[in-house]
Design an enzyme around this catalytic site. Structure first.
Site, short mmCIF file in Angstrom:
data_model
loop_
_atom_site.label_atom_id
_atom_site.label_comp_id
_atom_site.label_asym_id
_atom_site.label_seq_id
_atom_site.Cartn_x
_atom_site.Cartn_y
_atom_site.Cartn_z
CB ALA A 234 -0.94 -0.02 1.19
CG HIS A 235 -1.19 4.90 0.81
ND1 HIS A 235 -2.40 4.25 0.78
CD2 HIS A 235 -1.13 5.51 2.00
CE1 HIS A 235 -3.04 4.47 1.90
NE2 HIS A 235 -2.30 5.24 2.67
CG ASN A 236 2.66 7.21 2.09
OD1 ASN A 236 2.98 7.64 0.99
ND2 ASN A 236 1.73 7.77 2.82
#
Length: 306
Positions: A234-236
């Protein structure tokens, strides 16, 4: 029955000695000649094989194999009659040495090319010696030398793919993360995803894996990370060097996974979790708290076992 043949007519001891590291030879090294690799129970007289350190029936395999050249960790305690007509390459880790020989002499050489069906952004910067397979879509970003991108991969804008990265078929890199919140009226508001994805050198990503771009920073996969099939990043997320991520793992947003970790199949990691360096997470675990370095965790709720 598959026979994995070398493109060379014969491979000799002199050709592989640089791959062996510290080793001993039991037998005549001049007779180390082979042209194929196979499983120990499927070998012929021209095969080289290995017997893993963990194998419990080593003697039975030595007696039954047709191979004359065996990579093994020890022959201590074996009867001389058992090993009389064999040549043994004795090393610390037979599987690793066998893998190095296989990779050097038996894997297919890559024909670097860009398939005519690939769609590539006109501002993408693609180095020489890159493979881009059929039906790929490549956005605005950087692909460095030696990268291999198999068919049906979609890479969004704002990415950097390092040297010798392998991305297997069906993978998506840089899609928007699942970042939604509700306001005071219970309306769903999406958080902006303006970051990118950085994949450093020698990373391998399996088939049908999804790697989201960052929101206000980048999703980062450091060098030598190996990610299996059907993984969600997922993001980051930040995955540090030399970490192994096995199939069906879910890594939620803003997680930080250390170097030299091993995350087993079907592990779920909650958002904003940190996992220390050199930590192993066992099969199917649910990680809902930070994990210390140099440890082994398992279960749901997750527990530290050592």
């Amino acid at each position: 029955m598959n026979i994995f043949m070398s493109n060379l007519s014969i491979i000799t001891y002199k050709m592989i000695v640089g791959l062996l590291g510290e080793h001993q030879i039991y037998g005549d090294e001049k007779l180390i000649k082979f042209n194929n690799i196979r499983a120990v129970d499927k070998a012929n007289s021209n095969s080289i094989v290995f017997i893993s350190k963990e194998t419990i029936n080593k003697k039975e395999l030595i007696l039954s194999t047709n191979s004359k050249i065996i990579i093994i960790d020890s022959i201590i305690g074996f009867d001389k009659g058992l090993i009389l007509d064999k040549i043994f390459i004795i090393v610390e880790n037979p599987k690793i040495i066998f893998s190095k020989i296989g990779n050097k002499y038996f894997t297919k050489k890559i024909n670097y090319t860009i398939h005519s069906s690939a769609i590539i952004h006109n501002e993408a910067k693609i180095s020489k010696n890159v493979l881009i397979g059929p039906n790929c879509v490549i956005g605005k970003g950087i692909i460095e030398e030696g990268a291999i991108i198999y068919g049906n991969v979609f890479i969004y804008d704002n990415f950097h793919i390092g040297k010798n990265v392998i991305i297997n078929a069906g993978t998506i890199v840089g899609s928007e993360g699942f970042g939604y919140n509700k306001d005071e009226n219970d309306n769903i508001v999406q958080f902006p995803h303006l970051g990118g994805v950085i994949i450093e050198d020698n990373v391998e990503i399996g088939a049908n894996t999804c790697i989201d771009r960052g929101s206000l920073s980048n999703t980062m996969i450091k060098k030598n990370v190996k990610i299996d099939n059907n993984v969600q990043v997922a993001h980051n997320a930040f995955i540090d060097e030399n970490t192994l991520i096995m199939s069906n793992v879910v890594i939620s947003g803003s997680c930080n996974i250390g170097s030299f970790c091993s995350i087993s199949t079907s592990v779920t990691i909650s958002d904003k979790i940190s996992i220390g360096d050199n930590t192993k997470v066992g099969l199917g675990s649910v990680v809902s708290k930070n994990l210390k370095s140099n440890s082994f965790y398992l279960g749901y709720p997750i527990k530290k076992l050592n």
